[in-house]
Design a protein around this motif. Structure first.
Motif, PDB file in Angstrom:
ATOM      1  N   SER A 219       0.826  -1.207   0.000  1.00  0.00           N
ATOM      2  CA  SER A 219       0.000   0.000   0.000  1.00  0.00           C
ATOM      3  C   SER A 219       0.858   1.253   0.000  1.00  0.00           C
ATOM      4  CB  SER A 219      -0.911   0.016   1.224  1.00  0.00           C
ATOM      5  OG  SER A 219      -1.870  -1.000   1.160  1.00  0.00           O
ATOM      6  N   LYS A 220       0.354   2.263  -0.672  1.00  0.00           N
ATOM      7  CA  LYS A 220       0.990   3.569  -0.652  1.00  0.00           C
ATOM      8  C   LYS A 220       0.338   4.369   0.481  1.00  0.00           C
ATOM      9  CE  LYS A 220       2.288   7.393  -3.709  1.00  0.00           C
ATOM     10  NZ  LYS A 220       2.064   8.016  -5.047  1.00  0.00           N
ATOM     11  N   VAL A 221       1.113   4.698   1.512  1.00  0.00           N
ATOM     12  CA  VAL A 221       0.572   5.281   2.739  1.00  0.00           C
ATOM     13  C   VAL A 221       1.025   6.729   2.887  1.00  0.00           C
ATOM     14  CG1 VAL A 221       0.364   5.040   5.247  1.00  0.00           C
ATOM     15  CG2 VAL A 221       0.679   3.001   3.825  1.00  0.00           C
ATOM     16  N   ALA A 222       0.084   7.608   3.221  1.00  0.00           N
ATOM     17  CA  ALA A 222       0.387   9.021   3.475  1.00  0.00           C
ATOM     18  C   ALA A 222       0.219   9.333   4.954  1.00  0.00           C
ATOM     19  CB  ALA A 222      -0.545   9.917   2.661  1.00  0.00           C
TER      20      ALA A 222
ATOM     21  N   VAL B 165     -11.903  18.284   7.359  1.00  0.00           N
ATOM     22  CA  VAL B 165     -11.119  17.073   7.598  1.00  0.00           C
ATOM     23  C   VAL B 165     -11.302  16.099   6.438  1.00  0.00           C
ATOM     24  CG1 VAL B 165     -10.703  15.143   9.171  1.00  0.00           C
ATOM     25  CG2 VAL B 165     -11.406  17.377  10.091  1.00  0.00           C
ATOM     26  N   THR B 166     -12.544  15.805   6.105  1.00  0.00           N
ATOM     27  CA  THR B 166     -12.800  14.806   5.052  1.00  0.00           C
ATOM     28  C   THR B 166     -12.379  15.305   3.672  1.00  0.00           C
ATOM     29  OG1 THR B 166     -15.106  15.555   4.902  1.00  0.00           O
ATOM     30  CG2 THR B 166     -14.644  13.672   6.340  1.00  0.00           C
ATOM     31  N   ASP B 167     -12.471  16.607   3.437  1.00  0.00           N
ATOM     32  CA  ASP B 167     -12.003  17.137   2.147  1.00  0.00           C
ATOM     33  C   ASP B 167     -10.513  16.886   1.962  1.00  0.00           C
ATOM     34  OD1 ASP B 167     -14.518  17.995   1.487  1.00  0.00           O
ATOM     35  OD2 ASP B 167     -14.142  20.132   1.850  1.00  0.00           O
ATOM     36  N   LEU B 168      -9.744  17.082   3.049  1.00  0.00           N
ATOM     37  CA  LEU B 168      -8.306  16.831   2.969  1.00  0.00           C
ATOM     38  C   LEU B 168      -8.047  15.340   2.771  1.00  0.00           C
ATOM     39  CD1 LEU B 168      -5.371  17.704   3.099  1.00  0.00           C
ATOM     40  CD2 LEU B 168      -5.515  17.655   5.605  1.00  0.00           C
ATOM     41  N   TRP B 169      -8.734  14.501   3.513  1.00  0.00           N
ATOM     42  CA  TRP B 169      -8.557  13.056   3.349  1.00  0.00           C
ATOM     43  C   TRP B 169      -8.879  12.622   1.911  1.00  0.00           C
ATOM     44  CZ3 TRP B 169     -11.485  10.830   8.249  1.00  0.00           C
ATOM     45  CH2 TRP B 169     -10.760  11.152   9.399  1.00  0.00           C
ATOM     46  N   ASP B 170      -9.990  13.119   1.397  1.00  0.00           N
ATOM     47  CA  ASP B 170     -10.391  12.732   0.034  1.00  0.00           C
ATOM     48  C   ASP B 170      -9.339  13.150  -0.984  1.00  0.00           C
ATOM     49  OD1 ASP B 170     -12.729  11.732   1.086  1.00  0.00           O
ATOM     50  OD2 ASP B 170     -13.952  13.481   0.565  1.00  0.00           O
ATOM     51  N   LYS B 171      -8.790  14.337  -0.791  1.00  0.00           N
ATOM     52  CA  LYS B 171      -7.745  14.819  -1.696  1.00  0.00           C
ATOM     53  C   LYS B 171      -6.522  13.900  -1.652  1.00  0.00           C
ATOM     54  CE  LYS B 171      -4.431  18.631  -2.141  1.00  0.00           C
ATOM     55  NZ  LYS B 171      -3.976  19.923  -1.551  1.00  0.00           N
ATOM     56  N   VAL B 172      -6.105  13.534  -0.452  1.00  0.00           N
ATOM     57  CA  VAL B 172      -4.917  12.693  -0.293  1.00  0.00           C
ATOM     58  C   VAL B 172      -5.169  11.295  -0.850  1.00  0.00           C
ATOM     59  CG1 VAL B 172      -3.359  11.627   1.404  1.00  0.00           C
ATOM     60  CG2 VAL B 172      -4.082  14.009   1.697  1.00  0.00           C
ATOM     61  N   LEU B 173      -6.370  10.767  -0.632  1.00  0.00           N
ATOM     62  CA  LEU B 173      -6.676   9.406  -1.071  1.00  0.00           C
ATOM     63  C   LEU B 173      -6.814   9.275  -2.585  1.00  0.00           C
ATOM     64  CD1 LEU B 173      -9.094   8.250   1.765  1.00  0.00           C
ATOM     65  CD2 LEU B 173      -6.784   7.390   1.297  1.00  0.00           C
ATOM     66  N   ARG B 174      -6.831  10.385  -3.294  1.00  0.00           N
ATOM     67  CA  ARG B 174      -6.793  10.313  -4.750  1.00  0.00           C
ATOM     68  C   ARG B 174      -5.412   9.891  -5.235  1.00  0.00           C
ATOM     69  NH1 ARG B 174     -10.542  14.826  -4.518  1.00  0.00           N
ATOM     70  NH2 ARG B 174      -8.872  16.381  -4.641  1.00  0.00           N
ATOM     71  N   GLU B 175      -4.428  10.059  -4.380  1.00  0.00           N
ATOM     72  CA  GLU B 175      -3.046   9.727  -4.738  1.00  0.00           C
ATOM     73  C   GLU B 175      -2.495   8.543  -3.941  1.00  0.00           C
ATOM     74  OE1 GLU B 175       1.370  11.900  -4.796  1.00  0.00           O
ATOM     75  OE2 GLU B 175      -0.437  13.094  -4.464  1.00  0.00           O
ATOM     76  N   TYR B 176      -3.057   8.312  -2.740  1.00  0.00           N
ATOM     77  CA  TYR B 176      -2.549   7.268  -1.850  1.00  0.00           C
ATOM     78  C   TYR B 176      -3.632   6.221  -1.566  1.00  0.00           C
ATOM     79  CZ  TYR B 176       1.445  10.318  -0.846  1.00  0.00           C
ATOM     80  OH  TYR B 176       2.572  11.088  -0.946  1.00  0.00           O
ATOM     81  N   ASP B 177      -3.180   5.039  -1.143  1.00  0.00           N
ATOM     82  CA  ASP B 177      -4.119   3.961  -0.804  1.00  0.00           C
ATOM     83  C   ASP B 177      -4.661   4.111   0.618  1.00  0.00           C
ATOM     84  OD1 ASP B 177      -3.658   2.547  -3.283  1.00  0.00           O
ATOM     85  OD2 ASP B 177      -1.711   1.952  -2.442  1.00  0.00           O
ATOM     86  N   GLU B 178      -3.802   4.584   1.521  1.00  0.00           N
ATOM     87  CA  GLU B 178      -4.167   4.656   2.935  1.00  0.00           C
ATOM     88  C   GLU B 178      -3.616   5.930   3.572  1.00  0.00           C
ATOM     89  OE1 GLU B 178      -4.278   0.226   4.712  1.00  0.00           O
ATOM     90  OE2 GLU B 178      -2.270   0.913   4.175  1.00  0.00           O
ATOM     91  N   ILE B 179      -4.230   6.306   4.713  1.00  0.00           N
ATOM     92  CA  ILE B 179      -3.778   7.469   5.479  1.00  0.00           C
ATOM     93  C   ILE B 179      -3.552   7.070   6.924  1.00  0.00           C
ATOM     94  CG2 ILE B 179      -4.553   9.657   6.507  1.00  0.00           C
ATOM     95  CD1 ILE B 179      -5.988  10.273   3.896  1.00  0.00           C
ATOM     96  N   VAL B 180      -2.442   7.536   7.486  1.00  0.00           N
ATOM     97  CA  VAL B 180      -2.253   7.534   8.937  1.00  0.00           C
ATOM     98  C   VAL B 180      -2.524   8.969   9.382  1.00  0.00           C
ATOM     99  CG1 VAL B 180      -0.621   7.248  10.839  1.00  0.00           C
ATOM    100  CG2 VAL B 180      -0.521   5.713   8.871  1.00  0.00           C
ATOM    101  N   TYR B 181      -3.598   9.154  10.150  1.00  0.00           N
ATOM    102  CA  TYR B 181      -3.978  10.503  10.582  1.00  0.00           C
ATOM    103  C   TYR B 181      -3.603  10.680  12.044  1.00  0.00           C
ATOM    104  CZ  TYR B 181      -6.738  14.712  11.452  1.00  0.00           C
ATOM    105  OH  TYR B 181      -7.133  15.980  11.796  1.00  0.00           O
TER     106      TYR B 181
END
Length: 292
Positions: A2-5, A70-86
């Motif tokens: 997975s590509k993780v941000a 919060v969700t707008d930022l997550w959605d933006k990041v998830l367009r490029e990454y598979d997962e997020i560590v917040y």
């Protein structure tokens, strides 16, 4: 794999510019200034914030970002990454974590929200630890579990220059603030995971700094001993933006003299802390540094 941000908020002390160079994403925290919502490092700089804070005719208070931010930022990041560590602000200091956990339920596990119990430069250490684990091939859930396992392996000590803001926030009585000001009392506060607590009272800045340095040394000799032996630790300093640069430089020199041959770095205190304790504050931390 997975590509993780890594996504955090500005309570970490990481500015938008720093985030770009680090390869992470930062959600700006919100404040109410005379009833108007402003975002840290977007609508107001740290220097501008403290000028407003010191103005007796201006009302300043903390405020959480809207869930959509919060969700707008997550959605933006998830367009490029598979997962997020917040990595949000400590759940002991804000409801940000609880809100994020609820929001993350709609992301099918792709957003892992860390109950990290940290703030300011200790929170930044967690961001850097997450990046270390990503580089080692860990997925978002594994990283969340590791950061939560390690969350209490940090200490913060903060010298408060003026009692004005603690009185304003209701943390001390007006009478105690008056007596403390007359006696030149400099409270030393601590954060050991959950929340901001009293640690000691000093008569003047010199004694307050000695108390903080001694406390860090005690932590290193005691609860952090094993990490220190392995070299798996960092010392970080912090200060209120707008402090006298010479005072900050002197504080850094004293830290380096007290702990030679040690990795030392620093950033301004986050504005959430600044809002409660005011300008002129100095801080020092010791943190476990995750190594893999």
């Amino acid at each position: 794999m997975s590509k993780v941000a890594v996504v955090t908020d500005s309570n970490s002390g990481i500015t938008q510019e720093m985030a770009k160079s680090m390869g992470v994403y930062v959600l700006p925290m919100s404040f109410l200034i005379n009833g108007k919502v402003v975002r840290e490092d977007i609508d107001i700089t740290q220097s501008e914030f403290f000028k407003e804070l010191e103005n007796p005719s201006v009302s300043v208070s903390t405020s959480q970002p809207a869930p959509a931010e919060v969700t707008d930022l997550w959605d933006k990041v998830l367009r490029e990454y598979d997962e997020i560590v917040y990595i949000p602000l400590s759940s002991g200091l804000s409801n940000s974590y609880q809100t994020a956990r609820l929001l993350a339920e709609n992301y099918d596990g792709r957003v892992q929200v860390v109950n990290n119990q940290r703030i300011s430069v200790t929170m930044r250490q967690s961001v850097e630890d997450a990046q270390t684990l990503i580089a080692a091939g860990w997925n978002a859930e594994q990283i969340r579990e590791k950061l939560e396992e390690d969350k209490f392996n940090s200490s913060i000590y903060i010298m408060v220059d003026t009692l004005k803001y603690l009185k304003k926030g209701g943390r001390i009585t007006p009478a105690a603030a008056l007596i403390g000001s007359v006696l030149h009392i400099k409270p030393v506060l601590q954060i050991q995971g959950e929340k901001l607590d009293a640690f000691a009272k000093a008569r003047g800045t010199k004694q307050a700094k000695k108390i903080m340095l001694d406390a860090i040394r005690k932590d290193m000799d005691g609860r952090f001993h094993d990490f220190v032996e392995k070299g798996e630790y960092t010392i970080r300093y912090s200060y209120s933006e707008g402090d006298d640069p010479e005072e900050v430089e002197q504080w850094v020199r004293e830290i380096r003299e007290a702990f030679p041959n040690t990795e030392i770095s620093g950033d301004p205190l986050s504005l959430v802390i600044g809002c409660h304790i005011g300008p002129g504050s100095l801080a020092i931390t010791v943190n476990h540094k995750i190594c893999v």
